[in-house]
Design an enzyme around this catalytic site. Structure first.
Site, PDB file in Angstrom:
ATOM      1  N   LYS A 202      14.069   2.411  28.213  1.00 44.05           N
ATOM      2  CA  LYS A 202      13.747   3.430  27.213  1.00 44.05           C
ATOM      3  C   LYS A 202      14.767   3.326  26.087  1.00 44.05           C
ATOM      4  O   LYS A 202      15.967   3.477  26.301  1.00 44.05           O
ATOM      5  CB  LYS A 202      13.769   4.829  27.824  1.00 44.05           C
ATOM      6  CG  LYS A 202      13.451   5.933  26.818  1.00 44.05           C
ATOM      7  CD  LYS A 202      13.480   7.299  27.484  1.00 44.05           C
ATOM      8  CE  LYS A 202      13.181   8.406  26.484  1.00 44.05           C
ATOM      9  NZ  LYS A 202      13.216   9.741  27.122  1.00 44.05           N
ATOM     10  N   LYS A 262       9.433   1.945  26.966  1.00 41.72           N
ATOM     11  CA  LYS A 262       9.175   2.971  25.950  1.00 41.72           C
ATOM     12  C   LYS A 262      10.126   2.785  24.778  1.00 41.72           C
ATOM     13  O   LYS A 262      11.333   2.632  25.002  1.00 41.72           O
ATOM     14  CB  LYS A 262       9.365   4.361  26.571  1.00 41.72           C
ATOM     15  CG  LYS A 262       9.056   5.529  25.631  1.00 41.72           C
ATOM     16  CD  LYS A 262       9.303   6.853  26.332  1.00 41.72           C
ATOM     17  CE  LYS A 262       9.000   8.016  25.380  1.00 41.72           C
ATOM     18  NZ  LYS A 262       9.276   9.330  25.988  1.00 41.72           N
TER      19      LYS A 262
END
Length: 338
Positions: A202, A262
């Protein structure tokens, strides 16, 4: 220069496989279906829907409407829903205490959705940022995010979600060691069937802005001891690729069943590297900023909206993703089922 007649070339013409829709469908390498989608959904206290200004077409849903959405997901063939809460600011504190409430918004929504459509998987975000007044994913101590204290809070949060009926815990906080702590706690509590989809890679991205509005997250950027300026000390540097493989390897070793990258489209290279390196179910999150960009361009007449939605989702599958967490899920499922 005189060009040789076509007859003098080998008889390979790739356009033969593109000349009609039926043959294009027959030789298509990547196929997107509703089963590849996880519906990203924001819920809120109270009744009705609350539109999100920076995400046209997206609204926060009440618990009652979330249950109805679960039934809709079943009808559309969407296998799972990812739940994110909007919490009343008056309930927030520095530790995100309300994240642990077994009678809180998340627990009630999970129970309602599982009662409405038990066949639909429910994934819960394990992170403190929707619940903290400062908007960070962890507990702030002396100007730093306290990793170990945060992990303790995350484990308590995850156990609450699992007891409420959540099928997949998705730690998005990026604290070190949280997957191992969650897995150990689940096993100890007899919740060994609950899965973990780790936000393993992420990034500290600029594409999360509309989401922060959607969940009513605290305002970052003051740089004070109580509120560090950004999340760069725990989310990944967008410049790094090899580091993502190290993060993924650690989370797998700690017991993660699935992996997430992400944001999505700006990090398809990371998706491909993770899939090739680990052969573990790998998902990508088409985040709020990606949604907002596509919709804004379409509303200005710069893109064909439906084509752009399906093309962007297909890119994840082409990169090797097992599926996509996306705000477009119900709309895309309808298009794919047409």
């Amino acid at each position: 220069m005189t060009r040789a007649p076509l007859a003098s070339y080998p008889a390979l013409r790739l356009r033969r496989l593109r000349q009609a829709d039926w043959i294009r469908r027959l030789v298509r390498e990547t196929v997107l279906t509703p089963a590849d989608l996880i519906w990203s959904m924001v819920i809120h206290e109270g009744e009705g829907q609350v539109p999100v200004g920076s995400m046209p077409g997206i609204a926060r849903l009440s618990v009652k409407e979330a249950a109805a959405a679960a039934r809709q997901a079943k009808a559309l063939g969407i296998p799972a829903i990812a739940v994110f809460p909007h919490i009343d600011g008056a309930k927030k504190d520095a530790q995100g205490t309300v994240a642990l409430d077994p009678d809180g918004l998340v627990a009630r929504a999970v129970k309602a959705m599982k009662d409405a459509a038990p066949e639909v998987g429910i994934m819960c975000d394990v992170a403190l940022d929707p619940f903290t007044e400062h908007g960070h994913d962890g507990i702030v101590q002396s100007g730093r995010i306290d990793n170990d204290a945060t992990v303790e809070q995350l484990v308590a949060q995850g156990l609450m979600q699992a007891r409420a009926g959540c099928d997949i815990l998705a730690p998005s906080d990026m604290m070190d060691g949280r997957c191992g702590a969650l897995r150990q706690a689940l096993e100890t509590e007899g919740l060994q069937d609950v899965m973990i989809m780790s936000y393993a890679a992420k990034y500290a991205s600029a594409f999360y802005g509309p989401y922060r509005e959607a969940i009513g997250s605290g305002t970052l950027g003051t740089g004070s001891i109580e509120n560090p300026a950004d999340k760069k000390t725990y989310q990944m540097d967008p410049a790094n690729s090899d580091e993502a493989l190290r993060e993924v390897a650690l989370d797998i070793a700690e017991g993660a069943d699935m992996i997430m990258v992400k944001p999505g489209l700006p990090y398809l290279d990371i998706v491909r590297r993770v899939v090739e390196a680990f052969a573990l179910p790998t998902f990508a999150f088409q985040v709020s900023g990606e949604y907002a960009m596509l919709i804004a361009a379409a509303q200005n007449g710069w893109l064909d909206e439906e084509r752009a939605i399906l093309e962007s989702l297909g890119a994840f599958k082409r990169a090797g993703a097992a599926g996509v967490i996306t705000y477009f899920a119900p709309r895309a499922a309808r298009m794919l089922g047409a």
